[in-house]
Scaffold this motif. Sequence first.
Motif, PDB file in Angstrom:
ATOM      1  N   LEU A  61       0.831  -1.204   0.000  1.00 44.89           N
ATOM      2  CA  LEU A  61       0.000   0.000   0.000  1.00 44.89           C
ATOM      3  C   LEU A  61       0.867   1.255   0.000  1.00 44.89           C
ATOM      4  O   LEU A  61       0.553   2.242  -0.681  1.00 44.89           O
ATOM      5  CB  LEU A  61      -0.930  -0.004   1.215  1.00 44.89           C
ATOM      6  N   GLU A  62       1.966   1.224   0.738  1.00 45.82           N
ATOM      7  CA  GLU A  62       2.855   2.387   0.761  1.00 45.82           C
ATOM      8  C   GLU A  62       3.525   2.582  -0.602  1.00 45.82           C
ATOM      9  O   GLU A  62       3.722   3.719  -1.056  1.00 45.82           O
ATOM     10  CB  GLU A  62       3.891   2.232   1.866  1.00 45.82           C
ATOM     11  N   GLN A  63       3.875   1.485  -1.262  1.00 41.84           N
ATOM     12  CA  GLN A  63       4.426   1.602  -2.610  1.00 41.84           C
ATOM     13  C   GLN A  63       3.408   2.233  -3.564  1.00 41.84           C
ATOM     14  O   GLN A  63       3.778   2.926  -4.516  1.00 41.84           O
ATOM     15  CB  GLN A  63       4.835   0.223  -3.130  1.00 41.84           C
ATOM     16  N   ALA A  64       2.126   1.996  -3.290  1.00 40.33           N
ATOM     17  CA  ALA A  64       1.064   2.534  -4.139  1.00 40.33           C
ATOM     18  C   ALA A  64       0.712   3.978  -3.794  1.00 40.33           C
ATOM     19  O   ALA A  64      -0.128   4.582  -4.460  1.00 40.33           O
ATOM     20  CB  ALA A  64      -0.187   1.663  -4.029  1.00 40.33           C
ATOM     21  N   GLY A  65       1.328   4.526  -2.740  1.00 38.68           N
ATOM     22  CA  GLY A  65       1.094   5.925  -2.407  1.00 38.68           C
ATOM     23  C   GLY A  65       0.515   6.188  -1.036  1.00 38.68           C
ATOM     24  O   GLY A  65       0.283   7.349  -0.668  1.00 38.68           O
ATOM     25  N   LEU A  66       0.249   5.133  -0.240  1.00 42.40           N
ATOM     26  CA  LEU A  66      -0.280   5.332   1.104  1.00 42.40           C
ATOM     27  C   LEU A  66       0.715   6.119   1.965  1.00 42.40           C
ATOM     28  O   LEU A  66       1.904   5.801   1.999  1.00 42.40           O
ATOM     29  CB  LEU A  66      -0.559   3.982   1.779  1.00 42.40           C
ATOM     30  N   ARG A  67       0.196   7.138   2.664  1.00 42.32           N
ATOM     31  CA  ARG A  67       0.991   7.865   3.652  1.00 42.32           C
ATOM     32  C   ARG A  67       0.498   7.452   5.028  1.00 42.32           C
ATOM     33  O   ARG A  67      -0.650   7.716   5.400  1.00 42.32           O
ATOM     34  CB  ARG A  67       0.861   9.368   3.445  1.00 42.32           C
TER      35      ARG A  67
END
Length: 460
Positions: free
Chosen positions: A202-208
């Motif tokens: 999810l973080e790779q997909a843009g999750l902060r």
Amino acid sequence: MQTFVETNRIEGKKTSSKDRIQHYQEIYETFTRGRTSQQAERCIQCGDPFCSATGCPLANNIPQWLKAVAENDLTTAFALSNETSPFPEILGRVCPQNRLCEGDCSLNDGWGAITIGAIETAITELAFERGLTLPFPGVTRGRKVAVIGSGPAGMSAAHFLLRAGIGVDMYERASRPGGLLTYGIPGFKLDKQVVQRRFALLEQAGLRLHLQTEVGRDISMKELQRSCDAVFVGIGATRGRRLGLPGEDHQQVLMALDFLTAVQGKLFGEELDSRHDVSGRQVLVIGGGDTAMDCLRTSIREGAASVTCAYRRDEANMPGSTKEYVNAREEGARFLFHESPTELLFHDNGALRGVRFVRTELGEPGADGRRQVQEIAGSEHEIAADVVILSLGFDMENQVMLGDSGLKTSRWGTVLADEHGVTSGASVYAGGDCVRGADLVVTAALDGRRAALRIMEDLL
């Protein structure tokens, strides 16, 4: 397909009870590629597949990915499995399949249901091993949603929003993400690396991800509403229910989730406070659900001298899954049925010495269809214990955030939301246990998906 006549149902190989109580590693081995295909081939490809239509809250495309993996098309099986589910390798491990998809399998009529949960887990694990990836486009829409809570509902909402190219800022008050998946479900059922891998994706997909940040204390709800296009509330229901007996606040009376969280913290390298150290002690768990089974099995691994479960109904009426009950028995837990607690007992020095119970029997069905519990006069007796763990279900905490947000709540404190997660707050959505009350991981995942889809409709 339809090889069920020649091929029996086989479950994942399980570590022996003698060995598995020595550690917190998962007790089931993931299916190999060959075993996954072989078990999937048993599916009869029903014209009206109950496993998907009525058994699965997410309405996963179960027959379709079973057929794909049976034909050794792992790429298609992986895509189908992850299309409707935000984390199939987690749900394959923790869903009560016997009450859901496998419970509705047509082969239950004497042949043995398809091992849907084990196959679901294996498809994604095998796909990740091969290097297959999920279809995240990256944040492209110029829209941002705040997700409060990193448990199953919040994870699900974030997953589908990110797939639509919508940015997500997630706020979690704990030091690690995952909520119940990280702190409330022990590692012998769900390896924590599996949860962390999903967050890495999810973080790779843009999750902060904002950890150790509590909305209502560190940042206000109004600030999130001003800075984001929408807010999703998925804070769960974590306040344990009590018996209503004098002495429940005693240090030797523990709440289930507090105990499980403390032990998981120890496994993460944090110091375990003496209150939650059950080594060498007589542990009595009151309750009959999966969380009660988790407490029993954790106590055994923590070196308790004895571990007993007391439940007011019979074995057939236990709310937990059969698999977890069997595992707890195999590992050495003792079960006492038809037992209702009436009093906590203490030594003269104030230390807990046990619980007084009255035996029960089941009477006529009540308004909910369940047979009512009736106490048997004159059957009072004592059960010795120096630690009691209450596992009686969960309610909403008194959240400062909810009071500040103006969200309407029910008389039980749950957030009022429609079937799409729409609340009374402006651009505020909600789902999971904070709306339903304590329920399943899969229903929280469903709520997160529904809300994400509605947010997409409203924003795009």
